[in-house]
Design a protein around this motif. Structure first.
Motif, short mmCIF file in Angstrom:
data_model
loop_
_atom_site.label_atom_id
_atom_site.label_comp_id
_atom_site.label_asym_id
_atom_site.label_seq_id
_atom_site.Cartn_x
_atom_site.Cartn_y
_atom_site.Cartn_z
N PHE A 255 32.54 50.15 52.25
CA PHE A 255 32.08 51.22 51.46
C PHE A 255 32.11 50.43 50.12
CE2 PHE A 255 36.41 52.21 52.24
CZ PHE A 255 36.96 51.85 51.14
N PHE A 256 31.41 51.06 49.01
CA PHE A 256 31.35 50.64 47.62
C PHE A 256 31.42 51.86 46.76
CE2 PHE A 256 29.53 48.64 43.75
CZ PHE A 256 30.02 47.42 43.70
N PRO A 257 32.03 51.71 45.44
CA PRO A 257 31.98 53.07 44.64
C PRO A 257 30.59 53.38 44.26
CG PRO A 257 32.97 51.11 43.40
CD PRO A 257 32.51 50.55 44.87
N GLU A 258 29.88 54.46 44.96
CA GLU A 258 28.58 54.59 44.68
C GLU A 258 28.74 56.17 45.12
OE1 GLU A 258 26.12 52.20 46.80
OE2 GLU A 258 27.40 52.12 48.69
N LEU B 55 39.69 49.75 42.36
CA LEU B 55 40.06 50.69 43.57
C LEU B 55 40.18 52.18 43.14
CD1 LEU B 55 42.80 48.50 45.28
CD2 LEU B 55 40.48 49.08 46.23
N ASP B 56 40.59 52.23 41.82
CA ASP B 56 40.75 53.64 41.48
C ASP B 56 39.50 54.14 40.75
OD1 ASP B 56 41.21 52.04 39.37
OD2 ASP B 56 43.05 53.18 38.83
N ASP B 57 38.37 53.77 40.99
CA ASP B 57 37.03 54.11 40.47
C ASP B 57 36.89 55.63 40.89
OD1 ASP B 57 34.11 54.95 40.16
OD2 ASP B 57 33.85 52.74 39.82
N PRO B 58 36.63 56.54 40.00
CA PRO B 58 36.40 58.10 40.45
C PRO B 58 35.47 58.11 41.58
CG PRO B 58 36.68 57.64 38.05
CD PRO B 58 36.37 56.26 38.56
N LEU C 73 35.42 56.80 44.16
CA LEU C 73 36.05 56.66 45.52
C LEU C 73 37.05 57.84 45.70
CD1 LEU C 73 36.73 52.59 45.44
CD2 LEU C 73 34.80 54.09 46.72
N ASP C 74 37.34 58.53 44.83
CA ASP C 74 38.25 59.44 45.00
C ASP C 74 37.83 60.57 46.26
OD1 ASP C 74 39.74 58.92 42.79
OD2 ASP C 74 39.02 60.47 41.55
N PRO C 75 36.74 60.87 46.77
CA PRO C 75 36.70 61.71 47.86
C PRO C 75 36.68 60.78 49.03
CG PRO C 75 34.50 61.61 46.62
CD PRO C 75 35.89 60.95 45.69
N VAL C 76 36.22 59.52 48.98
CA VAL C 76 36.56 58.50 50.02
C VAL C 76 38.01 58.34 50.34
CG1 VAL C 76 36.15 56.21 50.84
CG2 VAL C 76 34.37 57.24 49.54
N TRP C 77 39.07 58.01 49.24
CA TRP C 77 40.26 58.03 49.67
C TRP C 77 40.82 59.20 50.43
CZ3 TRP C 77 40.64 53.22 49.98
CH2 TRP C 77 40.26 52.15 48.96
N GLY C 78 40.59 60.32 49.98
CA GLY C 78 41.09 61.65 50.55
C GLY C 78 40.50 61.63 51.88
N PHE D 6 39.63 42.86 38.17
CA PHE D 6 39.81 44.16 39.61
C PHE D 6 40.86 43.67 40.42
CE2 PHE D 6 35.33 43.38 37.74
CZ PHE D 6 35.16 44.45 37.27
N THR D 7 41.43 42.52 40.38
CA THR D 7 42.34 42.23 41.50
C THR D 7 43.74 42.44 40.82
OG1 THR D 7 42.53 39.80 40.68
CG2 THR D 7 40.89 40.37 42.27
N GLY D 8 44.93 42.16 41.90
CA GLY D 8 46.19 42.59 41.40
C GLY D 8 46.68 43.79 42.17
N PRO D 9 48.03 44.06 42.14
CA PRO D 9 48.63 45.15 42.66
C PRO D 9 48.43 46.46 42.27
CG PRO D 9 50.41 44.03 41.64
CD PRO D 9 48.92 43.30 41.56
N ASP D 10 48.15 46.67 40.82
CA ASP D 10 48.34 47.76 39.80
C ASP D 10 47.28 48.98 40.33
OD1 ASP D 10 50.44 47.11 38.61
OD2 ASP D 10 49.31 46.37 36.70
N PRO D 11 46.12 48.39 40.56
CA PRO D 11 45.11 49.39 40.99
C PRO D 11 45.25 50.10 42.33
CG PRO D 11 43.99 47.59 40.06
CD PRO D 11 45.19 47.44 40.43
N LEU D 12 45.85 49.13 43.43
CA LEU D 12 46.17 49.80 44.76
C LEU D 12 47.45 50.81 44.58
CD1 LEU D 12 45.81 50.01 47.55
CD2 LEU D 12 47.13 47.80 48.07
N ARG D 13 48.51 50.45 43.82
CA ARG D 13 49.38 51.09 43.29
C ARG D 13 49.09 52.42 42.75
NH1 ARG D 13 51.95 48.24 40.14
NH2 ARG D 13 52.97 46.90 41.40
N ARG D 14 48.01 52.64 42.20
CA ARG D 14 47.53 53.89 41.57
C ARG D 14 46.84 54.75 42.57
NH1 ARG D 14 46.26 50.52 36.91
NH2 ARG D 14 44.00 50.36 37.62
N VAL D 15 46.24 53.88 43.43
CA VAL D 15 45.60 54.90 44.50
C VAL D 15 46.68 55.38 45.50
CG1 VAL D 15 44.19 54.47 46.54
CG2 VAL D 15 43.31 53.62 44.39
#
Length: 293
Positions: free
Chosen positions: A112-115, A144-147, A149-154, A176-185
């Motif tokens: 999937f992609f943020p769209e 990863l925490d692009d808005p 994608l919020d409904p996708v993560w849920g 875009f890489t690194g642990p912080d975006p995944l941590r926020r998700v």
């Protein structure tokens, strides 16, 4: 009868000596021919997203690659498509569905992609029986925490479907890489079932902490412990032993520059023991995806 690949004996000897029924590889790629050619071209160019020479050892037609994996004793494997821009995920997902229909060893894979239409097509894939998703933020260049994608993560948190996430900064990092975006998700969706590709290298400890903290976060071994990747920090190995049920075999086949068995030999060189190897190379994947011997 197809002649065995020369790399077959070493791969088979590894799991046979452990008394396993075969190997469970959660990080294998099969892509449509046009996309596959484009991916190969990126690796061949050794450009800014690759950063080094990267010869591809298993550059074979799809059917031959399946037979090579079967010969190695890989009894279950993913196909892990990953969308590199908007508008291609459904094409990749349809192709992956059709490919899986003809190869019983395949874990049906999707991306999937943020769209805006991502929630709808992800829901469709989950309802249709997809077993694993793959996303690659270095290639796709998205957060990863692009808005979007919020409904996708849920949705995926509720479904429990594993997602292989390439979020580490290897081979070449970007914004875009690194642990912080995944941590926020994960702070918002703590029950997500995530498999961190390449153990998050080179940010190995930061992603290890996420696996220690969140019940359903796993690590895959793809290219880690090989001579091609930077050395895994030795001081982390005791913690990796404690995470034994959450470490999964991954290879990145076919886009690897060494024999398949080199990944397996690297795992053995960790000194974490045969029980750890059995879990990593078969049992953990079988438990996560419900496969029996």
């Amino acid at each position: 009868m197809t002649e065995a690949h020369p790399d077959t004996p070493a791969a088979r000897a590894f799991w046979q000596e452990l008394g396993l029924p075969g190997l469970f590889d959660v990080h294998v790629h099969f892509l449509p021919e046009n996309i596959q050619r484009a991916v190969y071209a990126v690796f061949d160019a050794a450009g800014p997203k690759i950063g080094r020479e990267w010869p591809i050892r298993y550059r074979l037609p799809h059917a031959e690659r399946v037979e090579v994996l079967r010969g190695f004793g890989v009894r279950r494997f993913s196909t892990l498509p990953y969308a590199h821009k908007p508008g291609v995920a459904t094409y990749l997902n349809d192709w992956s569905r059709d490919f899986a229909a003809g190869v019983p060893e395949v874990l049906r894979s999707a991306t999937f992609f943020p769209e805006p239409d991502a929630p709808a097509y992800v829901a469709e894939q989950v309802a249709g029986g997809v077993e694993v998703f793959k996303i690659h933020v270095q290639v796709g260049e998205f957060h990863l925490d692009d808005p979007l994608l919020d409904p996708v993560w849920g949705l995926l948190e509720d479904a429990g479907t594993p997602i292989v996430v390439h979020a580490g900064s290897g081979p070449v990092g970007n914004e875009f890489t690194g642990p912080d975006p995944l941590r926020r998700v994960l702070e918002r969706y703590p029950r997500l079932c995530v498999v961190v590709a390449h153990m998050g290298a080179p940010e190995c400890e930061e992603f290890l902490v996420l696996a220690e903290t969140y019940e359903r976060v796993h690590l895959d071994t793809t290219m880690v412990f090989t001579d091609f990747f930077p050395a895994y920090p030795g001081e982390l190995l005791p913690r990796l032993r404690d995470l034994q049920p959450k470490v999964l075999l991954g290879s990145d086949f076919p886009t690897i520059p060494y024999p398949y068995s080199h990944q397996l030999e690297g795992l053995a060189r960790t000194g974490l023991g045969d029980d750890w190897l059995r879990d990593v190379c078969w049992l953990n994947g079988a438990r996560l995806f419900g496969t029996t011997a």
